[in-house]
Each structure stands twice: as C-alpha cells, then as structure tokens.
Design a protein around this motif. Structure first.
Motif, PDB file in Angstrom:
ATOM      1  N   ASN A  12       0.949  -1.313   0.083  1.00 45.28           N
ATOM      2  CA  ASN A  12       0.174  -0.004   0.048  1.00 45.28           C
ATOM      3  C   ASN A  12       0.869   1.358  -0.028  1.00 45.28           C
ATOM      4  N   TYR A  41       2.851  -5.500  -6.249  1.00 43.79           N
ATOM      5  CA  TYR A  41       1.522  -4.822  -6.807  1.00 43.79           C
ATOM      6  C   TYR A  41       1.351  -3.872  -5.857  1.00 43.79           C
ATOM      7  N   THR A  43      -1.320  -1.434  -4.422  1.00 50.04           N
ATOM      8  CA  THR A  43      -2.718  -0.838  -4.166  1.00 50.04           C
ATOM      9  C   THR A  43      -3.109   0.501  -4.622  1.00 50.04           C
ATOM     10  N   THR A  44      -4.390   0.552  -5.219  1.00 49.35           N
ATOM     11  CA  THR A  44      -4.755   1.850  -5.461  1.00 49.35           C
ATOM     12  C   THR A  44      -6.078   2.253  -5.135  1.00 49.35           C
ATOM     13  N   ASP A  48      -8.568  -3.730  -6.067  1.00 47.71           N
ATOM     14  CA  ASP A  48      -7.599  -4.347  -5.540  1.00 47.71           C
ATOM     15  C   ASP A  48      -8.002  -5.795  -5.390  1.00 47.71           C
ATOM     16  N   THR A  72      -4.933  -3.587   4.788  1.00 47.20           N
ATOM     17  CA  THR A  72      -4.237  -4.186   3.523  1.00 47.20           C
ATOM     18  C   THR A  72      -4.162  -5.482   3.675  1.00 47.20           C
ATOM     19  N   GLU A  75      -7.464  -7.138   3.242  1.00 52.24           N
ATOM     20  CA  GLU A  75      -7.930  -7.268   1.696  1.00 52.24           C
ATOM     21  C   GLU A  75      -7.215  -8.204   1.111  1.00 52.24           C
TER      22      GLU A  75
END
Length: 296
Positions: A12, A41, A43-44, A48, A72, A75
């Motif tokens: 993140n 990766y 996150t945006t 996600d 995060t 998620e």
C-alpha cells in the motif's frame, strides 16, 4: 514446505504516510539473492481484491508479502480465501495491530527474514457483520478514539494520545449491552466491548492476555469502567487484568445488542455507529510467517 520460487509483494503506497521505495528495493534484492522471481503489486484503492486474485491465479506465488497496515492485510486475506499460501508481514501502516501481536520487529531486514522463513501459524479468522476481522474489533471508547484519530491531521501514536482526552469525556460511556454468546445471555454495562482474536491493540496495550489466535475461539471483553490501574496494567506483556476491570467471555459466535448506536471499529478501521454486532469464528485460516521466538 516446497522451495519458494515465485514471491508476490502487495504494498500500500500511502499506508502510514511513508516512502515505500526502500521496502520494494530491499524486497527485490532479497528475493533475487535467493534466485527467486519477485512481483510487486501496489494497491490503488480501486478493485484491488480482483487484481490480487488475478495475480495469484496467474503467478501462483509460493508466498505473499504484505506491506501496509491491517486494512491491507484484510484485503489480501479476503482475496486469497481458499488458496493455500503463506503470507509474510512488512508492517508500514499507522497502527500495525496484527504485526504487534506477532512481535514483528521494526528492522526491515529482520522483517524480510521472518516473512520468508519457515515458522508460521494458521491463524483463525472472524466474520463480524460480514467483514473479516484479523485481531480485534470493539464497541465503545476505543472505536470512538479511532474515529477521532481518522478525522485528525496528526498521525502515529502522538495522534492517538492527543485524541484520547476528548474521547474519554464522551457522554456515551458507559453504555448497556445484551451479549448472546453461544446461546447464553449476559446483561452488561461498560465503556468498551471487545471482540478479540488476539492479545493486543496496535498500540501494544494487552487487553486479552490469555487469548490464542489459533484455538478456534475468540473472547468477548467487557471493560467496565475507567480504571487508571487497569489501563496501566495493559502495557505489560504478562498482564493479569482485574476481573473488576474487565470480564472475559470465550465464544465461537456472539450477538451484541446495545441500547443505542455506539462507535464500532474492526482492526483499527472505524465502521460507524452500530446497535447490533454479529460475530462468529469462520472455518477459514490465514497462514502467517512468524518469528521463531513467538509463543503460540
């Protein structure tokens, strides 16, 4: 355990307000030194979960490292349900409650060594009002503190400290609740009702000293009053909390009903004011890399 060859970092970029480039650099160097392939990766905040699921499906990583806060981690946990993979923690959020409970050190090199190591725990996961909970949710004074903190501009532990005083003066506390734990009813009054899979808040305060994160149960904690002595005792790792300060109720499923809407949070994220909370232990587990010294 099979040799790790393909490792994914989910990071993140805005967690904790810190520069994440050193984390990405150290991660790639560590993975390359072990002749493994790295993927990153960032996150945006949009889709996600779906993006992580696609990466896991296409890359089939042997391990997933997570850099961010508890949000995060939650998620990723939701994205990989049903997938057998170990995750490692590189905590970088404002309050890293799960990492605090696992005694993850602050040094990045040591974090990477643990995250890529062979020690792990199959951690229980809770479902609370349809949301995954990793370590602690609660109604009351702490959740109100989380809301006040989220509205403030000062981050970190100083931000929590500054918000503590107006929060403690809130007229909503104490409040009355009915607790239906596995069919047994309790009528209680308190300033905080916790639902704890873990031992500590992200601040390090020990609120559930006897709880275990892999025993198939969680604890409902009724903090009855503002006790300076009781609060100070929570700052010791071997805390033995006075039953006059906190009541502990082991559960597998619980319904908590308050007389009026009360501030509620899950893993450090304010979820609004709620009158009714449904929590249950799920059949899902999250395999997390831990320090060798962690006692579970």
């Amino acid at each position: 355990m099979k040799t790790q060859k393909n490792i994914l970092l989910v990071i993140n970029p805005i967690a904790g307000g810190t520069d994440k480039r050193p984390i990405i650099k150290a991660f790639k160097e560590q993975v390359a030194a072990q002749n493994k392939e790295s993927h990153v990766y960032e996150t945006t905040g949009k889709n996600d979960k779906e993006a992580i699921q696609e990466l896991v499906s296409s890359k089939q990583p042997d391990r997933i490292l997570i850099s961010g806060g508890d949000g995060t981690i939650r998620e990723v946990a939701d994205a990989i349900k049903g997938v057998s993979v170990t995750i490692g923690l590189l905590p970088s959020g404002s309050a890293n409650g799960l990492a605090t409970n696992f005694d993850i050190p602050e040094d990045l090199d040591r974090q990477l060594a643990i995250a890529l190591g062979e020690e792990y725990i199959d951690m229980d996961l809770l479902d609370i009002n349809g949301y995954t909970c990793l370590h602690i949710a609660d109604l009351g004074v702490n959740a109100q503190l989380v809301e006040n903190y989220e509205k403030s501009e000062i981050r970190g532990k100083l931000g929590y400290l500054i918000q503590a005083f107006p929060t403690l003066l809130n007229k909503d506390f104490p409040f009355k609740v009915s607790i239906d734990c596995d069919g047994k009813i309790y009528q209680e009054e308190g300033i905080l009702i916790g639902i704890a899979n873990a031992n500590k808040f992200g601040t390090g305060a020990t609120i559930n000293p006897t709880g275990k994160m892999d025993d198939g149960i969680f604890e409902v904690l009724v903090f009855k009053n503002f006790s300076v002595k009781g609060i100070l005792e929570t700052f010791y790792d071997d805390a033995h909390l006075d039953p006059d300060f906190v009541k502990v109720i082991p559960c597998k499923a619980v319904k908590i009903t308050a007389e009026k809407p009360i501030a509620f949070q899950i893993d450090g994220e304010f979820m609004g004011k709620k009158e009714t909370i449904h929590a249950k232990m799920t059949s899902d587990k999250l395999r997390i890399a831990i320090p060798k010294s962690f006692n579970h």
